[in-house]
Design a protein around this motif. Structure first.
Motif, PDB file in Angstrom:
ATOM      1  N   LEU A  22     -30.645 -16.452  23.480  1.00 46.64           N
ATOM      2  CA  LEU A  22     -30.921 -16.059  24.860  1.00 46.64           C
ATOM      3  C   LEU A  22     -31.921 -17.007  25.499  1.00 46.64           C
ATOM      4  CD1 LEU A  22     -30.596 -14.004  27.168  1.00 46.64           C
ATOM      5  CD2 LEU A  22     -32.417 -12.659  26.094  1.00 46.64           C
ATOM      6  N   GLY A  23     -32.967 -17.360  24.760  1.00 42.37           N
ATOM      7  CA  GLY A  23     -33.954 -18.285  25.296  1.00 42.37           C
ATOM      8  C   GLY A  23     -33.376 -19.658  25.581  1.00 42.37           C
ATOM      9  N   ALA A  24     -32.541 -20.154  24.678  1.00 38.15           N
ATOM     10  CA  ALA A  24     -31.919 -21.462  24.898  1.00 38.15           C
ATOM     11  C   ALA A  24     -31.018 -21.445  26.121  1.00 38.15           C
ATOM     12  CB  ALA A  24     -31.127 -21.873  23.656  1.00 38.15           C
ATOM     13  N   GLY A  25     -30.265 -20.345  26.286  1.00 38.19           N
ATOM     14  CA  GLY A  25     -29.416 -20.240  27.465  1.00 38.19           C
ATOM     15  C   GLY A  25     -30.214 -20.223  28.754  1.00 38.19           C
ATOM     16  N   ASP A 132     -28.355  -6.555  16.051  1.00 34.63           N
ATOM     17  CA  ASP A 132     -29.241  -7.693  15.829  1.00 34.63           C
ATOM     18  C   ASP A 132     -29.971  -8.077  17.109  1.00 34.63           C
ATOM     19  OD1 ASP A 132     -28.443  -7.804  13.204  1.00 34.63           O
ATOM     20  OD2 ASP A 132     -26.869  -9.304  13.572  1.00 34.63           O
ATOM     21  N   LEU A 133     -29.278  -8.009  18.241  1.00 35.63           N
ATOM     22  CA  LEU A 133     -29.914  -8.327  19.517  1.00 35.63           C
ATOM     23  C   LEU A 133     -31.006  -7.315  19.842  1.00 35.63           C
ATOM     24  CD1 LEU A 133     -30.084  -9.957  22.126  1.00 35.63           C
ATOM     25  CD2 LEU A 133     -28.229  -8.558  23.052  1.00 35.63           C
ATOM     26  N   ALA A 134     -30.730  -6.039  19.604  1.00 36.56           N
ATOM     27  CA  ALA A 134     -31.736  -5.011  19.860  1.00 36.56           C
ATOM     28  C   ALA A 134     -32.955  -5.200  18.961  1.00 36.56           C
ATOM     29  CB  ALA A 134     -31.133  -3.624  19.659  1.00 36.56           C
ATOM     30  N   ASP A 135     -32.720  -5.511  17.685  1.00 38.59           N
ATOM     31  CA  ASP A 135     -33.834  -5.764  16.771  1.00 38.59           C
ATOM     32  C   ASP A 135     -34.671  -6.947  17.248  1.00 38.59           C
ATOM     33  OD1 ASP A 135     -33.073  -3.702  15.133  1.00 38.59           O
ATOM     34  OD2 ASP A 135     -31.897  -4.965  13.777  1.00 38.59           O
ATOM     35  N   GLY A 136     -34.002  -7.997  17.695  1.00 32.58           N
ATOM     36  CA  GLY A 136     -34.733  -9.175  18.145  1.00 32.58           C
ATOM     37  C   GLY A 136     -35.514  -8.923  19.419  1.00 32.58           C
TER      38      GLY A 136
END
Length: 263
Positions: A22-25, A132-136
């Motif tokens: 997400l950050g890279a995007g 995994d997205l929620a955990d991150g």
């Protein structure tokens, strides 16, 4: 498996933390949003090819996932070319449509900007699991766990809407009310689907509250969200792509900052 479900991939970036993706995007999209020029967009798009190749998608799945982008980008360009602000030499004009040098340049820039922003996002997030997205987001981005877990619970139920719609169709056909008046039937089925979604959402909220998901104490997590050199490398790649795209656009004199009032 539907097109909305995550893809099991084996690429180098497939198991990278979703927050890093997400950050890279966001890093890649930032300069493309601030400027309206085709040079920075094309530069970013070329540099994104290795990232999309390492996402781990097969060619078939890549084209299936990105098909809406390839359709939307040219359509946007055609619309801007026909109805964009006229400047320079006018090549075609009829009623509200006018094609000029300025509208064509803006259309090309918009088309490549959409491709450069959307394609890497679709390719990278195709392998992201919602859990995994929620955990991150909770562990690494430090977002409120109540908001993240509530959104995750709602997202898990999106796929059930399709099953509910099919069950409603079967039930109405069994009662003999699905053969005529399809447009009128669509409104009734949509209302019934909304009622089912509200009921299921209320049940989910109650069950989550009963299991302590609404507690304000510090949460524990069954799985830790990993973060290491691969995540930092992906963020650095996103920043490098942005910096290179801006540098090339400035060097060629095509950088056109929207906030500067030049667009």
């Amino acid at each position: 498996m539907t097109l909305l479900s995550p893809v099991v991939a084996r690429g180098p970036l497939a198991r990278v933390n979703p927050v890093a993706k997400l950050g890279a995007g966001l890093l890649i999209a930032a300069p493309l949003i601030l400027s309206v020029d085709w040079v920075s967009a094309v530069t970013a798009l070329i540099l994104e090819i290795p990232l999309m190749a390492m996402a781990g998608l097969s060619w078939r799945m890549f084209w299936l996932r990105t098909a809406p982008v390839w359709i939307a980008a040219p359509l946007t360009g055609v619309t801007i070319a026909l109805y964009g602000e006229a400047s320079g030499q006018v090549h075609f004009q009829w009623l509200f449509m006018h094609v000029s040098d300025g509208s064509l340049s803006l259309a090309v820039a918009a088309t490549f900007r959409i491709l450069a922003i959307a394609l890497p996002g679709v390719a990278l997030f195709a392998t992201v699991d919602p859990t995994d997205l929620a955990d991150g987001l909770s562990q690494r981005a430090k977002l409120p766990s109540r908001f993240v877990l509530g959104a995750l619970g709602g997202l898990r139920l999106v796929g059930l809407l399709i099953d509910d719609w099919r069950e409603l169709e079967v039930a109405r056909r069994a009662r003999g009310v699905a053969d005529t008046g399809r447009i009128r039937r669509l409104g009734g089925m949509a209302f019934a689907l909304i009622v089912l979604a509200i009921r299921r959402g209320s049940t989910l909220a109650t069950s989550m509250e009963a299991r302590g998901f609404g507690a304000r104490t510090a949460r524990t997590w069954a799985r830790t969200s990993p973060w290491g050199w691969r995540e930092w490398l992906l963020l650095a790649a996103g920043a490098a792509i942005s910096a290179t795209a801006v540098a090339v656009a400035v060097a060629t004199g095509s950088w056109n900052l929207i906030l500067g009032g030049q667009a």
